[in-house]
Design an enzyme around this catalytic site. Structure first.
Site, PDB file in Angstrom:
ATOM      1  CG  ASP A 128       0.895  -6.260   1.203  1.00 30.08           C
ATOM      2  OD1 ASP A 128      -0.152  -5.731   0.794  1.00 30.08           O
ATOM      3  OD2 ASP A 128       1.851  -5.618   1.652  1.00 30.08           O
ATOM      4  CE  LYS A 179       4.726  -3.355   3.744  1.00 27.85           C
ATOM      5  NZ  LYS A 179       4.622  -3.340   2.253  1.00 27.85           N
ATOM      6  CG  HIS A 200      -1.195  -0.505   7.625  1.00 28.47           C
ATOM      7  ND1 HIS A 200      -0.550  -1.695   7.864  1.00 28.47           N
ATOM      8  CD2 HIS A 200      -1.054  -0.253   6.304  1.00 28.47           C
ATOM      9  CE1 HIS A 200      -0.051  -2.161   6.722  1.00 28.47           C
ATOM     10  NE2 HIS A 200      -0.327  -1.301   5.772  1.00 28.47           N
ATOM     11  N   GLY A 208       0.811  -1.200   0.000  1.00 30.07           N
ATOM     12  CA  GLY A 208       0.000   0.000   0.000  1.00 30.07           C
ATOM     13  C   GLY A 208       0.847   1.253   0.000  1.00 30.07           C
ATOM     14  CB  SER A 209       0.504   4.487  -1.727  1.00 26.63           C
ATOM     15  OG  SER A 209       0.783   3.931  -2.992  1.00 26.63           O
ATOM     16  N   GLY A 210       1.552   5.300   0.999  1.00 27.12           N
ATOM     17  CA  GLY A 210       1.511   5.949   2.301  1.00 27.12           C
ATOM     18  C   GLY A 210       2.708   5.624   3.165  1.00 27.12           C
ATOM     19  CG  HIS A 211       3.672   2.148   4.115  1.00 22.75           C
ATOM     20  ND1 HIS A 211       3.183   2.501   5.357  1.00 22.75           N
ATOM     21  CD2 HIS A 211       2.844   1.182   3.644  1.00 22.75           C
ATOM     22  CE1 HIS A 211       2.107   1.769   5.619  1.00 22.75           C
ATOM     23  NE2 HIS A 211       1.878   0.968   4.596  1.00 22.75           N
TER      24      HIS A 211
END
Length: 343
Positions: free
Chosen positions: A109, A104, A214, A53-56
């Site tokens: 995922d 991960k 998250h 996921g994006s945001g990391h």
């Protein structure tokens, strides 16, 4: 919510467009924003593919380049990429030696990378699960894969550049993952653009021990403590999980979650280093900075990887990505504007 965005619907694609343009000398953005890949592929080398996921950011796209990943697949914010993204990445970067997925340990995922691996040929996987905070969380079955994923990607990426075969790279990735432990602490929550409000509520005088990337709950909510007290508890949890293995040379990685100044991260590094070295760890390699973030969350994680001569040398090997660069004396010339178009 105060963020630099035009629309919550286009924040990811616009960010990826900007990222690809800013680093057009080393990477290319795939069609329909499905993946980011190295501009210069190396024939006969095992291709390393990761994503999430994006945001990391800069995980994972920021680690695409020489010495690390060949491609990264970005999902929506805190959402796994889809199997068709991984399949498109395999098709784009597999030069004949096969592909290694670095995944991960989050349910979405793992499920989607598993599906892609079943549909592709010549793919093996390494699943990272370095978080010692909790055995299960709202996103996982088993331990979460967090900042230690960067360490696996760097060390395995260096070995792949040397022409190591796919089964040996998987064995190396599993070994590095087994030698790595992490734990994080949050002081504030991050804010997902589509939600428009913090993921969780936390008081001004509170912190979350063992938080996930998250914003998942950790071990407990507690009153804010001194940096030394926080580092002492986190380091004790990591060392306790290692047991007798927490002796000898190691990499100490202090990672910011996106909203923590470098001054505070280095202060935490200073505390953690002193505490680990009192327990018999010799810190021979270090990394400090915001590399595996949770949007604008304030907080940090501490990662310890036990090293040997081989993994130390692979960590030191040249790397040239958007987020990590060392040991590369000659940079590639920047391409002409027309060469920066997406595949």
């Amino acid at each position: 919510m105060k963020k630099f965005i035009n629309s919550v619907d286009t924040v990811l694609t616009e960010s990826l467009d900007g990222f690809a343009a800013a680093h057009a000398d080393i990477l290319v953005l795939g069609d329909e924003h499905k993946f980011i890949r190295r501009r210069a592929l190396k024939p006969g080398k095992v291709a390393l593919i990761s994503g999430g996921g994006s945001g990391h950011e800069p995980l994972h796209g920021g680690f695409v380049g020489h010495g690390m990943l060949d491609a990264a697949c970005p999902g929506q914010v805190f959402t796994s990429p889809t199997p068709d993204q991984m399949l498109a990445a395999v098709e784009a970067v597999d030069t004949g030696a096969g592909c290694l997925f670095i995944v991960k340990n989050y349910e979405g995922d793992v499920m989607n990378f598993d599906m892609a691996a079943e549909m592709a040929d010549g793919v093996l996987q390494v699943v990272t699960n370095d978080d010692v905070a909790v055995e299960n969380s709202s996103y996982t079955t088993g331990r979460r894969g967090v900042a230690g994923t960067l360490v696996v990607e760097k060390i395995v990426g260096a070995a792949a550049e040397q022409g190591i075969a796919l089964p040996d790279l998987k064995a190396l990735g599993d070994r590095v993952n087994a030698a790595t432990r992490s734990m994080g602490v949050a002081l504030t929550s991050g804010t997902v653009p589509a939600a428009g409000k913090p993921t969780f509520a936390i008081g001004d005088a509170e912190m979350e021990f063992g938080v996930g990337i998250h914003g998942e709950p950790g071990r407990r909510r507690d009153t804010l403590k001194s940096a030394d007290a926080i580092a002492e508890e986190v380091c004790a949890a990591i060392a306790g999980d290692f047991g007798d293995r927490a002796k000898g040379p190691a990499l100490l990685f202090v990672n910011g979650f996106g909203g923590t100044p470098s001054m505070e991260l280095y202060l935490m590094y200073n505390s953690a280093r002193r505490m680990f070295e009192r327990q018999g760890v010799t810190v021979v390699r270090s990394l400090v900075g915001s590399y595996v973030t949770s949007l604008d969350m304030a907080g940090c994680s501490i990662t310890l990887t036990m090293l040997d001569d081989e993994t130390s040398a692979l960590w030191d090997a040249p790397v040239h990505t958007a987020a990590l660069r060392w040991g590369c004396s000659r940079l590639q010339p920047r391409p002409k504007p027309e060469a920066s178009k997406r595949l």
